[in-house]
Design a protein around this motif. Structure first.
Motif, PDB file in Angstrom:
ATOM      1  N   LEU A  72    -114.837 -62.099  34.616  1.00 50.36           N
ATOM      2  CA  LEU A  72    -114.322 -61.918  33.262  1.00 50.36           C
ATOM      3  C   LEU A  72    -112.965 -62.598  33.106  1.00 50.36           C
ATOM      4  O   LEU A  72    -112.689 -63.248  32.086  1.00 50.36           O
ATOM      5  CB  LEU A  72    -114.210 -60.426  32.943  1.00 50.36           C
ATOM      6  N   ASN A  73    -112.125 -62.478  34.114  1.00 45.02           N
ATOM      7  CA  ASN A  73    -110.806 -63.128  34.045  1.00 45.02           C
ATOM      8  C   ASN A  73    -110.940 -64.653  34.035  1.00 45.02           C
ATOM      9  O   ASN A  73    -110.144 -65.343  33.380  1.00 45.02           O
ATOM     10  CB  ASN A  73    -109.931 -62.676  35.221  1.00 45.02           C
ATOM     11  N   ALA A  74    -111.961 -65.160  34.752  1.00 41.78           N
ATOM     12  CA  ALA A  74    -112.210 -66.605  34.717  1.00 41.78           C
ATOM     13  C   ALA A  74    -112.611 -67.032  33.309  1.00 41.78           C
ATOM     14  O   ALA A  74    -112.162 -68.075  32.810  1.00 41.78           O
ATOM     15  CB  ALA A  74    -113.303 -66.977  35.725  1.00 41.78           C
ATOM     16  N   MET A  75    -113.436 -66.231  32.660  1.00 43.26           N
ATOM     17  CA  MET A  75    -113.830 -66.524  31.277  1.00 43.26           C
ATOM     18  C   MET A  75    -112.621 -66.502  30.355  1.00 43.26           C
ATOM     19  O   MET A  75    -112.461 -67.378  29.493  1.00 43.26           O
ATOM     20  CB  MET A  75    -114.860 -65.488  30.791  1.00 43.26           C
ATOM     21  N   ARG A  76    -111.777 -65.506  30.520  1.00 48.98           N
ATOM     22  CA  ARG A  76    -110.570 -65.395  29.683  1.00 48.98           C
ATOM     23  C   ARG A  76    -109.695 -66.638  29.827  1.00 48.98           C
ATOM     24  O   ARG A  76    -109.089 -67.103  28.857  1.00 48.98           O
ATOM     25  CB  ARG A  76    -109.777 -64.152  30.078  1.00 48.98           C
ATOM     26  N   GLY A  77    -109.648 -67.181  31.065  1.00 49.48           N
ATOM     27  CA  GLY A  77    -108.800 -68.347  31.302  1.00 49.48           C
ATOM     28  C   GLY A  77    -109.223 -69.563  30.498  1.00 49.48           C
ATOM     29  O   GLY A  77    -108.373 -70.415  30.180  1.00 49.48           O
ATOM     30  N   PHE A  78    -110.506 -69.662  30.167  1.00 47.36           N
ATOM     31  CA  PHE A  78    -110.999 -70.801  29.392  1.00 47.36           C
ATOM     32  C   PHE A  78    -110.911 -70.574  27.883  1.00 47.36           C
ATOM     33  O   PHE A  78    -111.128 -71.494  27.107  1.00 47.36           O
ATOM     34  CB  PHE A  78    -112.454 -71.105  29.787  1.00 47.36           C
ATOM     35  N   PHE A  79    -110.592 -69.353  27.482  1.00 47.90           N
ATOM     36  CA  PHE A  79    -110.471 -69.035  26.054  1.00 47.90           C
ATOM     37  C   PHE A  79    -109.187 -68.251  25.797  1.00 47.90           C
ATOM     38  O   PHE A  79    -109.209 -67.085  25.412  1.00 47.90           O
ATOM     39  CB  PHE A  79    -111.698 -68.231  25.582  1.00 47.90           C
ATOM     40  N   PRO A  80    -108.030 -68.903  26.028  1.00 53.89           N
ATOM     41  CA  PRO A  80    -106.746 -68.200  25.896  1.00 53.89           C
ATOM     42  C   PRO A  80    -106.457 -67.735  24.469  1.00 53.89           C
ATOM     43  O   PRO A  80    -105.634 -66.825  24.278  1.00 53.89           O
ATOM     44  CB  PRO A  80    -105.726 -69.249  26.361  1.00 53.89           C
ATOM     45  N   LYS A  81    -107.087 -68.331  23.475  1.00 51.02           N
ATOM     46  CA  LYS A  81    -106.815 -67.954  22.083  1.00 51.02           C
ATOM     47  C   LYS A  81    -107.578 -66.686  21.669  1.00 51.02           C
ATOM     48  O   LYS A  81    -107.307 -66.119  20.611  1.00 51.02           O
ATOM     49  CB  LYS A  81    -107.201 -69.101  21.138  1.00 51.02           C
ATOM     50  N   LEU A  82    -108.535 -66.295  22.489  1.00 53.55           N
ATOM     51  CA  LEU A  82    -109.311 -65.091  22.189  1.00 53.55           C
ATOM     52  C   LEU A  82    -108.729 -63.881  22.911  1.00 53.55           C
ATOM     53  O   LEU A  82    -108.265 -63.980  24.052  1.00 53.55           O
ATOM     54  CB  LEU A  82    -110.765 -65.253  22.648  1.00 53.55           C
TER      55      LEU A  82
ATOM     56  N   VAL B  17    -119.045 -69.424  36.838  1.00 55.15           N
ATOM     57  CA  VAL B  17    -118.466 -69.268  35.497  1.00 55.15           C
ATOM     58  C   VAL B  17    -117.669 -70.509  35.121  1.00 55.15           C
ATOM     59  O   VAL B  17    -117.804 -71.057  34.023  1.00 55.15           O
ATOM     60  CB  VAL B  17    -117.577 -68.019  35.425  1.00 55.15           C
ATOM     61  N   GLY B  18    -116.848 -70.989  36.066  1.00 56.88           N
ATOM     62  CA  GLY B  18    -116.032 -72.163  35.786  1.00 56.88           C
ATOM     63  C   GLY B  18    -116.859 -73.385  35.450  1.00 56.88           C
ATOM     64  O   GLY B  18    -116.558 -74.117  34.500  1.00 56.88           O
ATOM     65  N   GLN B  19    -117.942 -73.602  36.217  1.00 58.06           N
ATOM     66  CA  GLN B  19    -118.779 -74.774  35.977  1.00 58.06           C
ATOM     67  C   GLN B  19    -119.552 -74.656  34.663  1.00 58.06           C
ATOM     68  O   GLN B  19    -119.762 -75.654  33.963  1.00 58.06           O
ATOM     69  CB  GLN B  19    -119.736 -74.967  37.150  1.00 58.06           C
ATOM     70  N   ILE B  20    -119.975 -73.426  34.318  1.00 59.11           N
ATOM     71  CA  ILE B  20    -120.686 -73.233  33.052  1.00 59.11           C
ATOM     72  C   ILE B  20    -119.721 -73.392  31.877  1.00 59.11           C
ATOM     73  O   ILE B  20    -120.046 -74.031  30.865  1.00 59.11           O
ATOM     74  CB  ILE B  20    -121.373 -71.846  33.019  1.00 59.11           C
ATOM     75  N   MET B  21    -118.532 -72.849  32.006  1.00 60.74           N
ATOM     76  CA  MET B  21    -117.560 -72.900  30.913  1.00 60.74           C
ATOM     77  C   MET B  21    -117.073 -74.322  30.634  1.00 60.74           C
ATOM     78  O   MET B  21    -116.826 -74.699  29.491  1.00 60.74           O
ATOM     79  CB  MET B  21    -116.353 -71.998  31.229  1.00 60.74           C
TER      80      MET B  21
END
Length: 317
Positions: free
Chosen positions: A24-34, A77-81
């Motif tokens: 989840l934190n990896a996902m958050r890192g790719f969407f800092p505006k959310l 997650v990183g590769q998908i994002m």
């Protein structure tokens, strides 16, 4: 400000969000505006509509990845994002012939030529007999094929059944109610399922009837349609029982029957219905029989030697 709630109710939140929310934190890192808030199996998104839409698309790819491989890491997650791979990319190099991906991404695939024949046969035939001695993987392969069909939405449910025949033990003297008495006979089917489906998902499937594990007597009077049905230990079926099961087949069903005609546990002088079924049905289009032998044994190396020793002794008598 726009909000949206996503759900992971079909999955374990721990499996998707990762230990200590590492995914989840990896996902958050790719969407800092959310602003992304997790509560149980719910994920609340707060931010711009376009950002929410982009995140939802990527998040769904993560779910698809987990659905297929039973594993999701922060690297995945990183590769998908970043789009460097989609949910279907970069399979393990040994997964070319994979039937299904089990728990923690374990690749489950045919390990012998006859297991591979069995895997290919079910793609062409609606009824397959898999005959062979203990340890040849016939039941395990059949369950893997059923799980694959369910995951691919080729069927709506899986039916796993066995005749409740007492292999040297008296059913009546076992403790508990009927379910407690019968569950030990069905345990090998549960074991295979646990290898292939995450625990929470398996419990959900068992509770809602997507997967049913039941003794053969429970099949009487039913039509099994849109289902992948497996009859295990069919050598312990009387002719009438086997005929009853085979005639449960609905228009969109697939059936696999497994058995070992050298290990019949029917009491007294009762005759197994399996040899007769193999003889009667062998020339019908859409029905195939795969015969496994000692060369297909995938348990401990001694199992093959044990079977050969017993067979040698029996052939002398």
């Amino acid at each position: 400000m726009p909000e949206k709630v996503l759900s992971t109710e079909d999955f374990s939140a721990l499996d998707i969000f990762g230990p200590n929310d590492v995914n989840l934190n990896a996902m958050r890192g790719f969407f800092p505006k959310l602003r992304i808030v997790a509560r149980g199996d719910l994920l609340k998104l707060i931010g711009d509509d376009e950002e929410i839409s982009n995140f939802e698309q990527k998040f769904n790819l993560c779910l698809i990845h987990y659905e297929r491989f039973n594993k999701l890491t922060d690297q995945d997650v990183g590769q998908i994002m970043t789009g460097s791979r989609d949910a279907n990319g970069n399979e393990p190099k040994d997964a070319a012939d994979a039937i299904v991906h089990g728990r923690n991404g374990k690749v489950i695939k045919p390990r012998t030529p006859n297991q591979l024949r069995m895997t290919k046969s079910i793609l062409k035939n609606d009824l397959v007999f898999a005959i062979g001695p203990a340890g040849t993987g016939k039941t395990y392969t059949a369950v893997a094929l059923a799980v694959r069909a369910l995951k691919n939405k080729e069927v709506r449910r899986i039916i796993l059944t066995r005749p409740a025949v007492e292999a040297g033990e008296n059913l009546g003297f076992l403790p508990g109610d009927l379910k407690d008495k019968l569950d030990p006979y069905l345990q090998p089917l549960y074991d295979a399922l646990r290898d292939m489906i995450p625990t929470q998902r398996l419990l959900t499937y068992l509770e809602d009837g997507t997967i049913e594990v039941a003794p053969l007597a429970f099949m009487r009077g039913r039509t099994l349609d849109h289902a992948f049905a497996i009859l295990d230990e069919a050598q312990n079926c009387k002719e009438s029982q086997l005929k009853m099961f085979l005639t449960r087949m609905g228009p969109s069903a697939r059936f696999v029957v497994t058995g070992d005609i050298t290990q019949i546990d029917l009491p007294g002088n009762q005759k197994s219905g399996l040899p007769g079924a193999l003889r009667r049905l062998k020339n019908i289009p859409g029905i195939d029989s795969i015969y496994l032998d000692e060369s297909d044994i995938v348990r401990h190396r001694l199992v093959g030697d044990i079977l050969k020793a017993y067979n040698k002794e029996e052939n002398k008598s």
